[in-house]
Scaffold this motif. Structure first.
Motif, PDB file in Angstrom:
ATOM      1  N   ASN A  85       0.822  -1.225   0.000  1.00  0.00           N
ATOM      2  CA  ASN A  85       0.000   0.000   0.000  1.00  0.00           C
ATOM      3  C   ASN A  85       0.844   1.258   0.000  1.00  0.00           C
ATOM      4  O   ASN A  85       0.512   2.239  -0.666  1.00  0.00           O
ATOM      5  CB  ASN A  85      -0.910   0.040   1.239  1.00  0.00           C
ATOM      6  N   ALA A  86       1.919   1.226   0.782  1.00  0.00           N
ATOM      7  CA  ALA A  86       2.794   2.406   0.873  1.00  0.00           C
ATOM      8  C   ALA A  86       3.486   2.631  -0.469  1.00  0.00           C
ATOM      9  O   ALA A  86       3.658   3.772  -0.917  1.00  0.00           O
ATOM     10  CB  ALA A  86       3.815   2.204   1.986  1.00  0.00           C
ATOM     11  N   ILE A  87       3.864   1.542  -1.137  1.00  0.00           N
ATOM     12  CA  ILE A  87       4.514   1.658  -2.450  1.00  0.00           C
ATOM     13  C   ILE A  87       3.516   2.222  -3.467  1.00  0.00           C
ATOM     14  O   ILE A  87       3.852   3.102  -4.261  1.00  0.00           O
ATOM     15  CB  ILE A  87       5.068   0.276  -2.893  1.00  0.00           C
ATOM     16  N   ALA A  88       2.262   1.753  -3.399  1.00  0.00           N
ATOM     17  CA  ALA A  88       1.225   2.280  -4.302  1.00  0.00           C
ATOM     18  C   ALA A  88       1.021   3.775  -4.058  1.00  0.00           C
ATOM     19  O   ALA A  88       0.842   4.548  -5.009  1.00  0.00           O
ATOM     20  CB  ALA A  88      -0.082   1.520  -4.099  1.00  0.00           C
ATOM     21  N   ARG A  89       1.080   4.181  -2.790  1.00  0.00           N
ATOM     22  CA  ARG A  89       0.892   5.611  -2.476  1.00  0.00           C
ATOM     23  C   ARG A  89       2.007   6.479  -3.034  1.00  0.00           C
ATOM     24  O   ARG A  89       1.815   7.667  -3.259  1.00  0.00           O
ATOM     25  CB  ARG A  89       0.768   5.819  -0.955  1.00  0.00           C
ATOM     26  N   LEU A  90       3.171   5.887  -3.265  1.00  0.00           N
ATOM     27  CA  LEU A  90       4.282   6.650  -3.873  1.00  0.00           C
ATOM     28  C   LEU A  90       4.046   6.887  -5.364  1.00  0.00           C
ATOM     29  O   LEU A  90       4.794   7.608  -6.009  1.00  0.00           O
ATOM     30  CB  LEU A  90       5.604   5.889  -3.711  1.00  0.00           C
ATOM     31  N   GLY A  91       3.036   6.199  -5.920  1.00  0.00           N
ATOM     32  CA  GLY A  91       2.759   6.371  -7.348  1.00  0.00           C
ATOM     33  C   GLY A  91       3.246   5.213  -8.197  1.00  0.00           C
ATOM     34  O   GLY A  91       3.468   5.363  -9.394  1.00  0.00           O
ATOM     35  N   ARG A 115      -9.522   4.296  -6.526  1.00  0.00           N
ATOM     36  CA  ARG A 115      -9.349   5.716  -6.166  1.00  0.00           C
ATOM     37  C   ARG A 115      -9.207   5.935  -4.669  1.00  0.00           C
ATOM     38  O   ARG A 115      -8.833   7.015  -4.231  1.00  0.00           O
ATOM     39  CB  ARG A 115     -10.548   6.561  -6.634  1.00  0.00           C
ATOM     40  N   TYR A 116      -9.549   4.900  -3.863  1.00  0.00           N
ATOM     41  CA  TYR A 116      -9.633   5.150  -2.420  1.00  0.00           C
ATOM     42  C   TYR A 116      -8.333   5.649  -1.815  1.00  0.00           C
ATOM     43  O   TYR A 116      -8.348   6.435  -0.887  1.00  0.00           O
ATOM     44  CB  TYR A 116     -10.176   3.926  -1.676  1.00  0.00           C
ATOM     45  N   ARG A 117      -7.184   5.210  -2.393  1.00  0.00           N
ATOM     46  CA  ARG A 117      -5.934   5.689  -1.800  1.00  0.00           C
ATOM     47  C   ARG A 117      -5.767   7.198  -2.013  1.00  0.00           C
ATOM     48  O   ARG A 117      -4.965   7.834  -1.348  1.00  0.00           O
ATOM     49  CB  ARG A 117      -4.735   4.926  -2.359  1.00  0.00           C
ATOM     50  N   THR A 180      -5.190   4.728 -10.184  1.00  0.00           N
ATOM     51  CA  THR A 180      -4.400   5.067  -8.997  1.00  0.00           C
ATOM     52  C   THR A 180      -3.420   6.212  -9.304  1.00  0.00           C
ATOM     53  O   THR A 180      -2.621   6.572  -8.457  1.00  0.00           O
ATOM     54  CB  THR A 180      -3.607   3.848  -8.477  1.00  0.00           C
ATOM     55  N   GLU A 181      -3.479   6.759 -10.531  1.00  0.00           N
ATOM     56  CA  GLU A 181      -2.606   7.858 -10.985  1.00  0.00           C
ATOM     57  C   GLU A 181      -1.126   7.517 -10.811  1.00  0.00           C
ATOM     58  O   GLU A 181      -0.367   8.285 -10.219  1.00  0.00           O
ATOM     59  CB  GLU A 181      -2.927   9.167 -10.233  1.00  0.00           C
ATOM     60  N   PRO A 182      -0.710   6.360 -11.345  1.00  0.00           N
ATOM     61  CA  PRO A 182       0.698   5.988 -11.149  1.00  0.00           C
ATOM     62  C   PRO A 182       1.645   6.837 -11.992  1.00  0.00           C
ATOM     63  O   PRO A 182       1.295   7.265 -13.084  1.00  0.00           O
ATOM     64  CB  PRO A 182       0.737   4.530 -11.634  1.00  0.00           C
ATOM     65  N   ASP A 183       2.829   7.064 -11.441  1.00  0.00           N
ATOM     66  CA  ASP A 183       3.910   7.687 -12.218  1.00  0.00           C
ATOM     67  C   ASP A 183       4.781   6.595 -12.819  1.00  0.00           C
ATOM     68  O   ASP A 183       5.489   6.816 -13.786  1.00  0.00           O
ATOM     69  CB  ASP A 183       4.762   8.573 -11.311  1.00  0.00           C
TER      70      ASP A 183
END
Ligand SMILES: Nc1ncnc2c1ncn2[C@@H]1O[C@H](COP(=O)(O)OP(=O)(O)OP(=O)(O)O)[C@@H](O)[C@H]1O
Length: 266
Positions: A85-91, A115-117, A180-183
């Motif tokens: 989850n933390a890695i996903a939050r980094l994008g 989208r919840y994150r 999730t708007e990943p970079d």
């Protein structure tokens, strides 16, 4: 293909540096001292025969597996000690080889879950239907619709995911990762099992994600024409080891790669 391009252009992609990663399952080394770098904004492929360690590489990067040794850095963030989850939050977003959508839910809801994150107002405000939460929910829905149109599934949003064809579900899976708007987007075999014309469409989408959004894409894929047509850089694994790393041209002409695919000694 694309009805509407997403408004947002990513500019935050960071280099991903995989350095000396070893992953052991008991006596089996799924990965042995693997190093490569994904440059920001590029499409980078990881290829190799069955069992070479491609999925293991993705699972280490996205935090599902913990490397036995070595590091994975995304910009200044060390990912090997972080939870998924933390890695996903980094994008860092990903798709999975096996699509796992909720069959009875409409496509839109399957995408909203991703989208919840990004939600700020929180569950309580949402549950109480507070105005700020309602506004935020509306914004998320608008963005999800925009992404769905970009992927070419804008007309499927009300359909229960279970009623879609395999190719349509592959696209929903891709849209869900994008929601999730990943970079940095990790794509695990996005074209597996697709007929040729849908593979071509998937290749166009990968190029559009890279060129249109500026996101880095790390792709595992068995389809060589697709890989050669979308990737700027290719890392080749065989029995958990990195045997080649370079441009599509360099990889295609590399004797060790040819030998690995033909099953002979280099
Ligand atoms: N959870 C696990 N437990 C034990 N061994 C595993 C596990 N995951 C992967 N392996 C082993 O690690 C090696 C690499 O597997 P991995 O799935 O990463 O390969 P791959 O290149 O993705 O293969 P494919 O192309 O078939 O999907 C294989 O020998 C596999 O059996």
């Amino acid at each position: 293909m694309s009805e509407v391009a997403p408004a947002k252009v990513h500019t935050r992609a960071l280099p991903l540096k995989v350095e000396g990663v070893t992953l052991a399952f008991g006596g089996v080394k799924a990965l042995a001292d693997v190093s490569f770098t994904v440059e920001p904004g590029t499409v980078h492929a990881v290829i190799g025969p069955n069992g070479a360690g491609k999925s293991s590489t993705f699972n280490v990067i996205s935090g599902l597996y913990r490397a036995t040794s070595g590091t994975v850095r995304y910009g200044d963030h060390e990912l090997t000690t972080m939870k998924p989850n933390a890695i996903a939050r980094l994008g860092v977003g990903r798709t999975f080889q096996n699509i796992a959508l909720t069959a009875t839910d409409p496509v839109l809801e399957n995408l909203m879950v991703a989208r919840y994150r990004l939600t700020r107002t929180g569950y309580v405000a949402a549950a109480l239907g507070l105005p700020a939460a309602r506004r935020e929910e509306r914004r998320h829905r608008e963005r999800v619709v925009e992404i769905a149109r970009f992927i070419g599934i804008g007309g499927l949003l009300d359909r229960p995911a279970g009623t879609l064809s395999y190719g349509q579900r592959k696209k929903v899976e891709l849209a869900r990762a994008l929601a999730t708007e990943p970079d940095l987007l990790l794509l695990d075999e996005p074209a597996a099992g697709l007929p040729t014309h849908e593979k071509v469409e998937m290749a166009e989408l990968v190029r559009a994600i890279s060129a249109g959004l500026g996101a880095s894409v790390l792709i595992v894929e068995h389809d060589m024409p697709l890989v050669m047509s979308v990737a700027q850089h290719i890392s080749v694994l065989d029995f958990g080891r990195l045997i080649a790393d370079g441009s599509p041209d360099e990889i295609q002409n590399d004797p060790a790669v040819i030998a690995a695919y033909l099953g002979t000694e280099a």
